[in-house]
Every structure is written in C-alpha cells, then in structure tokens.
Motif scaffolding. Structure first.
Motif, mmCIF file in Angstrom:
data_model
loop_
_atom_site.group_PDB
_atom_site.id
_atom_site.type_symbol
_atom_site.label_atom_id
_atom_site.label_comp_id
_atom_site.label_asym_id
_atom_site.label_seq_id
_atom_site.Cartn_x
_atom_site.Cartn_y
_atom_site.Cartn_z
ATOM 1 N N PRO A 64 0.502 -1.164 -0.078
ATOM 2 C CA PRO A 64 0.038 0.243 -0.122
ATOM 3 C C PRO A 64 1.368 1.390 -0.236
ATOM 4 C CG PRO A 64 -0.451 -1.307 2.035
ATOM 5 C CD PRO A 64 0.117 -2.493 1.085
ATOM 6 N N THR A 68 -2.163 6.624 -1.870
ATOM 7 C CA THR A 68 -3.322 6.078 -1.695
ATOM 8 C C THR A 68 -4.365 6.179 -0.016
ATOM 9 O OG1 THR A 68 -2.826 4.133 -3.167
ATOM 10 C CG2 THR A 68 -4.656 3.761 -2.183
ATOM 11 N N GLY A 102 -10.278 -3.742 -7.093
ATOM 12 C CA GLY A 102 -9.151 -4.633 -7.432
ATOM 13 C C GLY A 102 -8.744 -4.222 -5.758
ATOM 14 N N THR A 103 -8.630 -5.036 -4.564
ATOM 15 C CA THR A 103 -8.679 -4.378 -3.775
ATOM 16 C C THR A 103 -7.288 -5.214 -2.816
ATOM 17 O OG1 THR A 103 -10.514 -4.367 -1.189
ATOM 18 C CG2 THR A 103 -9.334 -6.461 -2.082
ATOM 19 N N GLY A 104 -6.525 -5.944 -4.054
ATOM 20 C CA GLY A 104 -4.941 -6.060 -3.310
ATOM 21 C C GLY A 104 -4.818 -6.548 -1.846
ATOM 22 N N ILE A 108 -8.073 -0.345 1.570
ATOM 23 C CA ILE A 108 -8.871 0.382 1.532
ATOM 24 C C ILE A 108 -10.348 0.981 2.196
ATOM 25 C CG2 ILE A 108 -10.057 1.614 -0.779
ATOM 26 C CD1 ILE A 108 -7.766 2.025 -2.491
ATOM 27 N N ASP A 125 -11.428 -8.110 -6.021
ATOM 28 C CA ASP A 125 -10.284 -9.033 -6.456
ATOM 29 C C ASP A 125 -10.595 -10.159 -7.954
ATOM 30 O OD1 ASP A 125 -6.878 -7.417 -5.877
ATOM 31 O OD2 ASP A 125 -6.794 -8.732 -7.138
ATOM 32 N N SER A 127 -7.654 -11.850 -8.276
ATOM 33 C CA SER A 127 -6.590 -12.681 -7.209
ATOM 34 C C SER A 127 -7.059 -13.630 -6.177
ATOM 35 C CB SER A 127 -5.553 -12.140 -7.126
ATOM 36 O OG SER A 127 -4.456 -12.635 -6.250
ATOM 37 N N ALA A 202 -0.702 -7.094 -10.871
ATOM 38 C CA ALA A 202 -1.394 -5.052 -10.311
ATOM 39 C C ALA A 202 -0.502 -4.016 -10.547
ATOM 40 C CB ALA A 202 -0.617 -5.796 -8.724
HETATM 41 C C1 SAM Z 1 -2.570 -1.541 -8.577
HETATM 42 S S1 SAM Z 1 -3.075 -2.822 -7.339
HETATM 43 C C2 SAM Z 1 -4.053 -1.715 -6.086
HETATM 44 C C3 SAM Z 1 -4.090 -2.820 -4.487
HETATM 45 C C4 SAM Z 1 -4.732 -2.185 -3.581
HETATM 46 N N1 SAM Z 1 -5.854 -1.512 -3.866
HETATM 47 C C5 SAM Z 1 -4.364 -1.161 -3.391
HETATM 48 O O1 SAM Z 1 -4.145 0.899 -3.098
HETATM 49 O O2 SAM Z 1 -2.970 -1.022 -2.785
HETATM 50 C C6 SAM Z 1 -5.012 -3.379 -7.702
HETATM 51 C C7 SAM Z 1 -4.961 -4.651 -7.705
HETATM 52 O O3 SAM Z 1 -6.160 -4.956 -9.179
HETATM 53 C C8 SAM Z 1 -5.939 -6.544 -9.424
HETATM 54 N N2 SAM Z 1 -6.588 -6.801 -9.967
HETATM 55 C C9 SAM Z 1 -5.709 -6.763 -11.444
HETATM 56 N N3 SAM Z 1 -6.618 -6.835 -12.467
HETATM 57 C C10 SAM Z 1 -8.020 -7.630 -12.099
HETATM 58 C C11 SAM Z 1 -9.037 -7.476 -12.398
HETATM 59 N N4 SAM Z 1 -9.603 -7.827 -14.266
HETATM 60 N N5 SAM Z 1 -10.096 -8.011 -12.214
HETATM 61 C C12 SAM Z 1 -10.329 -6.538 -10.412
HETATM 62 N N6 SAM Z 1 -8.972 -6.918 -9.944
HETATM 63 C C13 SAM Z 1 -8.063 -7.019 -10.462
HETATM 64 C C14 SAM Z 1 -4.922 -6.359 -8.904
HETATM 65 O O4 SAM Z 1 -5.366 -8.230 -8.192
HETATM 66 C C15 SAM Z 1 -4.356 -5.363 -7.612
HETATM 67 O O5 SAM Z 1 -4.487 -6.597 -6.917
#
Ligand code: SAM
Length: 278
Positions: A64, A68, A102-104, A108, A125, A127, A202
């Motif tokens: 993180p 963000t 896209g929560t990682g 958030i 997410d 993943s 990500a």
């Molecule tokens: C930039 S990271 C952000 C992670 C977290 N929200 C943060 O702010 O630290 C983008 C996230 O989007 C997820 N992601 C990538 N492709 C995706 C998809 N097609 N559908 C849903 N999530 C996706 C990744 O696994 C990753 O966790």
C-alpha cells in the motif's frame, strides 16, 4: 523497522541498550542480504502500515502506498451527513455502502470500514491469493468487509455479482478503485524494488489501452451508483486529462482532479449525472 521486528525494540531503546544476541545477528544478516537484492522491506518483514493500521503483505499483493492513503482521506471527507443520506424520494435508503475494485491487501476497504463502522463495505479482486491476504487483514483489524473474487473486465453488470455475494447491494454510495495503471512504456522509470518484486498483475496495463480498467469501472458504476453516488479513482499521473475526458464522455459531472503530496496528478472524484439514473 527491522529493530522493531526482530527485537520488539524502538530506536531509542536500542540506543540505551545496544545488545544483540547471536540469533538476532543471523536474523539481521538474512534481512541485509534481502535488502542488498533490493527486496522491499515490507515484503521481507511481511508487513506494511496504511492509514495507521497494520497490513500483511506478500508477493501477491501490492505494497500500500501513501498516495492511496490520500485517496482514503478524500473519501472520508466527502461522506455526506447522515440526514442527507437517509431519505431519498421519501424512501428510507439502505446503509451507506462502498465497493472497492482491485483490493489487493484490502487496505482501502479495511481503513474505510475502521473509520466508518456503520458502512457496509465490499471489495473484489481477480487474485484469490490477494483475497486470502485481504481476509486476514480484515480479521487482524477487526473490520467486516465482504470480499468477492471476480475479474472486473469480464463483469457485465455489478448486479450479477450479487449472485456470488448476496450481501452486495444493487445500488452503492461509493465505488473506489486503484486499478493497474502503469503502461509498459513506463517500465524504464520503474525501479528494481518494484519491478522485480511487486505483482505485475497489480501494476501493468497495455500501452494501447491504459484506461481499460477506468472505462470499464466507470461504465459499471453508471448502473450501480445511487443518485449522487461518487466514483473515486487513483490514477496514472500522466493520464489525468485523458481520464477526465473519458469520464465526461460517459456523462459524469463535478469531476475533480487532485494532486498527491508529491505534486503529481493522482486522484479523481466524479459524480454521476442525475439524469443518467432515470
Ligand atoms: C494497483 S493494485 C491496488 C491494490 C490496492 N487496492 C492498493 O491500493 O494498494 C490493483 C489490484 O487490482 C487487481 N486486479 C488486476 N486485474 C484485475 C481484474 N481484471 N479484476 C479485478 N481485479 C484486478 C490486482 O490483483 C491488484 O490487487
């Protein structure tokens, strides 16, 4: 950070009592060798801090970032007073609801839930591995967040996700996303500690369609935000104008671009146009 991790000692404690046992010197050597390979300290220790809260991290989750945290701050600032939210066209509205896409690590939604305990918070997410970490983080921080695995690019309608997660409301107050946004052409600017260790899933998008996630999420949000609902994005600092243009074309209004503390265009808030809703 290493002192705290290996010795549960603050810097001041160590200065007052500089005492290492042999076992901990081995620990230091292992960590120093990882650092020499430019492995981020957060992955070495398995932990990062975000909005004052501890988060587990591993190779499947982005570390993180402070920018963000600024996005989370903006969402908290934007929350309407309860009285304005509760009544809409004479009907009692459901609880304040937030979806993070896209929560990682879950940084958030978890930090939002901790600061808005009355909100219903959801996150998705693609993943499975990231979602395992996000779930652990929610438990560690005593935050109830409902996680769902889905590929957002394949979702036709967020309502269909309710079939997977029947708690997900059909209308939301806030949709937030920090999706992948680094173009392959920007790889030369990315340092080894990021490029070699953070998950490329990500980070990266194709050069020929860098707004793919933003367009898809903004389209889905038209159907799924309540009237006056808000869309928040963390964005690529080089694509502020393009992202705003795309949102305008979809009919969003009150679009605001904010810089992060480093002075880079970094986040956008947009409101759905009322006439789009009816
Ligand atoms: C930039 S990271 C952000 C992670 C977290 N929200 C943060 O702010 O630290 C983008 C996230 O989007 C997820 N992601 C990538 N492709 C995706 C998809 N097609 N559908 C849903 N999530 C996706 C990744 O696994 C990753 O966790």
């Amino acid at each position: 950070m290493v002192l705290e991790h290996l010795h549960q000692m603050k810097r001041i404690d160590f200065t007052l009592n500089p005492d290492f046992s042999v076992a901990s010197i081995e620990g230091w050597n292992r960590i120093i060798s990882d650092l020499q390979q430019e492995k981020p300290i957060q992955y070495i220790l398995g932990e990062a801090w975000f909005y004052g809260l501890p988060f587990k991290v591993n190779e499947y989750t982005l570390i993180p970032r402070p920018e963000t945290e600024e996005l989370v701050e903006w969402i908290l600032e934007s929350r309407k007073p309860e009285s304005e939210m509760m009544l809409y066209q004479g009907e009692l509205r459901s609880a304040f609801s937030i979806l993070d896409i896209g929560t990682g690590t879950g940084c958030i939604p978890i930090s939002l839930k901790v600061n808005l305990p009355e909100a219903e918070v959801f996150a998705i997410d693609v993943s499975e591995e990231a979602l395992k970490v996000a779930n652990e983080n929610a438990q560690q921080n005593n935050a109830q967040v409902h996680f769902t695995q889905a590929d957002i690019l394949l979702v036709e309608d967020l309502k269909k996700l309710s079939a997977v997660n029947d708690l997900l409301p059909t209308k939301l107050d806030v949709i937030v996303s920090n999706p992948p946004y680094v173009r392959n052409l920007e790889k030369t600017e990315i340092r080894k500690n990021v490029l070699d260790y953070e998950p490329h899933l990500a980070l990266f998008v194709e050069d020929n369609d860098p707004l793919v996630f933003y367009r898809k999420i903004a389209e889905l949000a038209i159907e799924s935000l309540k009237p006056n609902g808000l869309l928040f994005f963390e964005i690529n600092q080089y694509l502020g104008k393009e992202t705003i243009e795309m949102l305008k074309q979809l009919g969003y209004q009150n679009i605001e671009l904010r810089k992060d503390l480093m002075g880079n265009d970094r986040m956008i808030k947009a409101k759905i146009k009322d006439e789009m809703k009816f």
